[in-house]
Design a protein around this motif. Structure first.
Motif, PDB file in Angstrom:
ATOM      1  N   GLU A  83       0.837  -1.203   0.000  1.00 54.32           N
ATOM      2  CA  GLU A  83       0.000   0.000   0.000  1.00 54.32           C
ATOM      3  C   GLU A  83       0.871   1.252   0.000  1.00 54.32           C
ATOM      4  N   THR A  84       2.002   1.187   0.696  1.00 58.15           N
ATOM      5  CA  THR A  84       2.935   2.313   0.689  1.00 58.15           C
ATOM      6  C   THR A  84       3.496   2.524  -0.712  1.00 58.15           C
ATOM      7  N   ILE A  85       3.806   1.433  -1.408  1.00 57.11           N
ATOM      8  CA  ILE A  85       4.294   1.543  -2.788  1.00 57.11           C
ATOM      9  C   ILE A  85       3.289   2.340  -3.625  1.00 57.11           C
ATOM     10  N   ARG A  86       2.036   1.987  -3.499  1.00 56.73           N
ATOM     11  CA  ARG A  86       0.984   2.652  -4.268  1.00 56.73           C
ATOM     12  C   ARG A  86       0.994   4.160  -4.018  1.00 56.73           C
ATOM     13  N   ASN A  87       1.086   4.557  -2.754  1.00 57.70           N
ATOM     14  CA  ASN A  87       1.041   5.975  -2.396  1.00 57.70           C
ATOM     15  C   ASN A  87       2.293   6.729  -2.846  1.00 57.70           C
ATOM     16  N   ILE A  88       3.458   6.098  -2.708  1.00 60.02           N
ATOM     17  CA  ILE A  88       4.709   6.769  -3.065  1.00 60.02           C
ATOM     18  C   ILE A  88       4.854   6.890  -4.578  1.00 60.02           C
ATOM     19  N   VAL A  89       4.427   5.866  -5.322  1.00 57.41           N
ATOM     20  CA  VAL A  89       4.455   5.956  -6.784  1.00 57.41           C
ATOM     21  C   VAL A  89       3.577   7.111  -7.254  1.00 57.41           C
ATOM     22  N   LYS A  90       2.392   7.209  -6.674  1.00 55.63           N
ATOM     23  CA  LYS A  90       1.478   8.294  -7.047  1.00 55.63           C
ATOM     24  C   LYS A  90       2.089   9.656  -6.715  1.00 55.63           C
ATOM     25  N   ALA A  91       2.718   9.761  -5.539  1.00 53.17           N
ATOM     26  CA  ALA A  91       3.324  11.032  -5.126  1.00 53.17           C
ATOM     27  C   ALA A  91       4.467  11.417  -6.057  1.00 53.17           C
ATOM     28  N   CYS A  92       5.320  10.458  -6.403  1.00 47.58           N
ATOM     29  CA  CYS A  92       6.451  10.735  -7.302  1.00 47.58           C
ATOM     30  C   CYS A  92       5.959  11.173  -8.679  1.00 47.58           C
ATOM     31  N   ASN A  93       4.930  10.515  -9.154  1.00 45.69           N
ATOM     32  CA  ASN A  93       4.375  10.869 -10.462  1.00 45.69           C
ATOM     33  C   ASN A  93       3.835  12.297 -10.445  1.00 45.69           C
ATOM     34  N   ASN A  94       3.132  12.652  -9.368  1.00 42.49           N
ATOM     35  CA  ASN A  94       2.562  13.997  -9.257  1.00 42.49           C
ATOM     36  C   ASN A  94       3.636  15.067  -9.102  1.00 42.49           C
ATOM     37  N   LEU A  95       4.766  14.707  -8.483  1.00 46.76           N
ATOM     38  CA  LEU A  95       5.849  15.665  -8.263  1.00 46.76           C
ATOM     39  C   LEU A  95       6.706  15.880  -9.511  1.00 46.76           C
ATOM     40  N   GLY A  96       6.573  14.991 -10.479  1.00 48.17           N
ATOM     41  CA  GLY A  96       7.361  15.122 -11.696  1.00 48.17           C
ATOM     42  C   GLY A  96       8.686  14.383 -11.656  1.00 48.17           C
ATOM     43  N   VAL A  97       8.804  13.399 -10.745  1.00 43.22           N
ATOM     44  CA  VAL A  97       9.992  12.545 -10.723  1.00 43.22           C
ATOM     45  C   VAL A  97       9.998  11.723 -12.006  1.00 43.22           C
ATOM     46  N   HIS A  98      11.153  11.574 -12.641  1.00 44.46           N
ATOM     47  CA  HIS A  98      11.224  10.841 -13.908  1.00 44.46           C
ATOM     48  C   HIS A  98      11.413   9.338 -13.711  1.00 44.46           C
ATOM     49  N   TYR A  99      12.211   8.962 -12.698  1.00 46.16           N
ATOM     50  CA  TYR A  99      12.511   7.551 -12.444  1.00 46.16           C
ATOM     51  C   TYR A  99      12.369   7.267 -10.950  1.00 46.16           C
ATOM     52  N   LEU A 100      11.703   6.170 -10.628  1.00 47.86           N
ATOM     53  CA  LEU A 100      11.598   5.692  -9.249  1.00 47.86           C
ATOM     54  C   LEU A 100      12.002   4.226  -9.239  1.00 47.86           C
ATOM     55  N   THR A 101      13.092   3.921  -8.543  1.00 49.21           N
ATOM     56  CA  THR A 101      13.569   2.540  -8.472  1.00 49.21           C
ATOM     57  C   THR A 101      13.326   2.001  -7.070  1.00 49.21           C
ATOM     58  N   LEU A 102      12.568   0.922  -6.983  1.00 51.02           N
ATOM     59  CA  LEU A 102      12.210   0.319  -5.696  1.00 51.02           C
ATOM     60  C   LEU A 102      12.903  -1.032  -5.551  1.00 51.02           C
ATOM     61  N   TYR A 103      13.673  -1.182  -4.485  1.00 53.84           N
ATOM     62  CA  TYR A 103      14.377  -2.438  -4.198  1.00 53.84           C
ATOM     63  C   TYR A 103      13.371  -3.394  -3.583  1.00 53.84           C
ATOM     64  N   ALA A 104      12.840  -4.283  -4.397  1.00 53.29           N
ATOM     65  CA  ALA A 104      11.742  -5.145  -3.970  1.00 53.29           C
ATOM     66  C   ALA A 104      12.194  -6.530  -3.511  1.00 53.29           C
ATOM     67  N   PHE A 105      13.224  -7.091  -4.195  1.00 61.20           N
ATOM     68  CA  PHE A 105      13.675  -8.441  -3.852  1.00 61.20           C
ATOM     69  C   PHE A 105      15.111  -8.587  -4.326  1.00 61.20           C
ATOM     70  N   SER A 106      16.019  -8.822  -3.382  1.00 58.50           N
ATOM     71  CA  SER A 106      17.439  -8.881  -3.725  1.00 58.50           C
ATOM     72  C   SER A 106      17.876 -10.308  -4.047  1.00 58.50           C
ATOM     73  N   THR A 107      19.070 -10.432  -4.611  1.00 58.18           N
ATOM     74  CA  THR A 107      19.631 -11.755  -4.897  1.00 58.18           C
ATOM     75  C   THR A 107      19.868 -12.534  -3.610  1.00 58.18           C
ATOM     76  N   GLU A 108      19.979 -11.826  -2.491  1.00 53.24           N
ATOM     77  CA  GLU A 108      20.192 -12.484  -1.194  1.00 53.24           C
ATOM     78  C   GLU A 108      18.889 -12.886  -0.508  1.00 53.24           C
ATOM     79  N   ASN A 109      17.776 -12.336  -0.975  1.00 55.36           N
ATOM     80  CA  ASN A 109      16.499 -12.618  -0.308  1.00 55.36           C
ATOM     81  C   ASN A 109      16.010 -14.050  -0.488  1.00 55.36           C
ATOM     82  N   TRP A 110      16.635 -14.796  -1.411  1.00 57.49           N
ATOM     83  CA  TRP A 110      16.272 -16.211  -1.570  1.00 57.49           C
ATOM     84  C   TRP A 110      16.624 -17.008  -0.322  1.00 57.49           C
TER      85      TRP A 110
END
Length: 256
Positions: free
Chosen positions: A57-84
């Motif tokens: 749910e936080t992802i949803r809100n932050i993506v919307k906020a970045c889009n509204n602010l005019g951020v061009h790229y948003l990179t979210l670290y969702a799952f690392s090679t170590e998370n396995w």
């Protein structure tokens, strides 16, 4: 009553920051290490899976906020090679959440002109995840708004190793010569080819390390840490990070 006044002062201060932010100096690329889902769940005596669900749910809100602010790229670290290394049940839950997020949010993201991209070796993900990611990208790649990079099975060291292997292959096939190798060329072999490096990397939850995230790209990124766990991270926290970023002097090794 005292808490009410304290909260009122905090709201007023947050509003001042929103009003003071320089809209002409919004970071082009924001990267976030989404940390603290497990801690958030533990504090509430809930399963870790519910912490990850709250984080979506936080992802949803932050993506919307970045889009509204005019951020061009948003990179979210969702799952690392170590998370396995995490328990299989938790990994399966994360993969299920990924599919649910893409299916649930696709229409709104597409309507808001967002490009749904991914970085990392997704070939190791379940087939259903790969399909949803590829479909999401193919159906949004012609959009012109925010580029949302979901870093999945991503590791900074693995990315650099892959780049070197690809370069070596091109050297063997005489598509390159060693004198042409420089930083600009290496960047073309990274997952983030064609994208600017992150202006700011945000990490909530109190941890202060990169955790193998964007190791090449972060050379001159600003860092912003917070004790707030990711599910509690709000638009106001993002605004505060940007406000702090705007007050910093970025010299890139030069002297001003």
């Amino acid at each position: 009553m005292r808490n009410f006044f304290l909260n009122s002062k905090k709201v007023a201060k947050d509003n001042d920051i929103v009003n003071d932010i320089d809209m002409s100096n919004i970071p082009k690329h924001i990267a976030i290490i989404m940390d603290g889902n497990g801690r958030w769940a533990k504090e509430r005596k809930l399963p870790r899976a519910l912490g990850h669900k709250a984080g979506v749910e936080t992802i949803r809100n932050i993506v919307k906020a970045c889009n509204n602010l005019g951020v061009h790229y948003l990179t979210l670290y969702a799952f690392s090679t170590e998370n396995w290394k995490r328990p299989k049940e938790e990994v399966n839950s994360l993969m299920k959440l990924l599919v649910e997020y893409l299916k649930k949010e696709f229409e709104e993201l597409n309507d808001n002109n967002v490009i749904i991209n991914h970085i990392g070796d997704i070939s190791k993900l379940p087939d259903v995840c790969q399909k949803e990611l590829n479909d999401a990208y193919n159906n949004t790649k012609n959009n012109t708004g925010l580029v949302l990079n979901l870093a999945l099975n991503y590791g900074g060291r693995d990315e650099i190793i892959k780049a070197f292997k690809d370069m070596y292959e091109d050297l063997q096939n005489r598509k390159l010569n060693k004198d042409s190798i420089n930083s600009e060329l290496i960047e073309k072999y990274l997952y983030t080819a064609g994208m600017p490096d992150p202006d700011i990397i945000i990490r909530p939850s109190g941890e202060q390390r990169l955790s193998n995230f964007l190791l090449w790209q972060c050379a001159y990124s600003e860092f912003w840490y917070s004790n707030i766990n990711w599910p509690d991270f709000k638009k106001e926290d993002l605004i505060r990070a940007i406000y702090d970023y705007q007050k910093r002097e970025r010299r890139f090794g030069d002297v001003k």
